[in-house]
Design a protein around this motif. Sequence first.
Motif: not given
Length: 440
Positions: A408-432
């Motif tokens: 979960s968030l705040h876990s010492p093991f939290w390692a999101p798929d950062a490349e996909i998160v950043i790519n998707r979020a950048t496109e979403a924020m830019t579009l909006l």
Amino acid sequence: MRLALAAFALAIAPAPLIAQPADLGASIDADMDELMAHYRHLHANPELSGMEVETAAYMAAIARELGFEVTEQVGGTGVVAIMENGPGPVVMLRADMDGLPVIEDTGLPYASTVTAVAPQSGVETGVMHACGHDTHMTTWIGTAMQLIERRDEWSGTLMMILQPAEETGEGARAMIEDGLFERFPMPAYAVAFHDSARGRAGDIGIAPGYALANVDSVDVTIRGVGGHGAYPHTTKDPIVIASRFVTALQTIVARELDPLDPAVVTVGSFHAGAKHNIISDEAELLLTVRSYSDETRAQLLAAIERIAMGEAMAAGVPEDRMPIVTVRESEFTPSTYNTPELASRAMALFQDRWGTDMVSEIPPVMGGEDFGRYRREDPDMQSLIFWVGGQPADKWDETGGDATKLPSLHSPFWAPDAEIVINRATEAMTLLALDLFEGN
């Protein structure tokens, strides 16, 4: 422009959609090597809440290189970057910067080895971006790059802020109290995103209306009359009184609130006494209290104090030993409300781009986020925080989409798929952002 690496269907009808920029995805893909280099740097060098000095300097340098007018040290370590680009609305995009006092255990080659003394506890601890604020900052960079490259596609004022101390609920308030909306324009729109451990990497979730909760920290001191454990009749045992208090607290949500009005009252700490045969003078309890509306918040806090006093009176505690109930107002985090019109607009825009399988309405959560403070400064402001899933697809599929079996968030093991998160979020924020500028 490319930078060198620097030190639910809603009732409200959505606004007409902008034409999706055909080259946006390819342009972001071309930026990803650079963005991931920023991400790895930010991930490896986290700073605790209110201590984001190096992080702020790093991000401010990038914004200046992009051509923004940059102001540092807003509300401590906050950064405000302004780009005026003709007439039009003010659109504010926000990212938070702080890490957490968590020792990282992800095994990533760029894992944090940073240590620091946590201000609240005075204890030296590891520091980690265990809540994904490194993905938020990197997306902030990627979105800034895209909007600067596309200045001929929008008109208005772009206001991008980097906020400190989100994890302690202090950062937004500090920036506002330092004149955020007096020294800089009041935005018509405020937008942020948060990575999510509850979704597959790249999936987008929007909660219309209340999205995150009011968060209160309440200290309760139950006072009694101490004495020898062999002679309890000569005492007023605060442990017994506090135990009854904890049990009675459960009736607030169960019997005093409308069943359709969500709330949480949790006792996170209960401490009393130091020896087997001594009845202590006091019991100390620490509570977290969650709600959505201000009215429910007030009802919860009043009920907690009433029950504490009532249990003490029922036990015959002397009047000068009544409980002390302290609401830590300085740590209060207000609920975050996604204005329905903007939520609907973003939902339609994102579903048009990625489809209903990847973009969906999600329920609110009882977690806290001080992003909600900005809209409270102007009720006419439209505000939205949306979620981008971070769980790696292979792990998500292995668990059948059961997020409880994954870090979960705040876990010492939290390692999101950062490349996909950043790519998707950048496109979403830019579009909006493009839609908000053009749609006006």
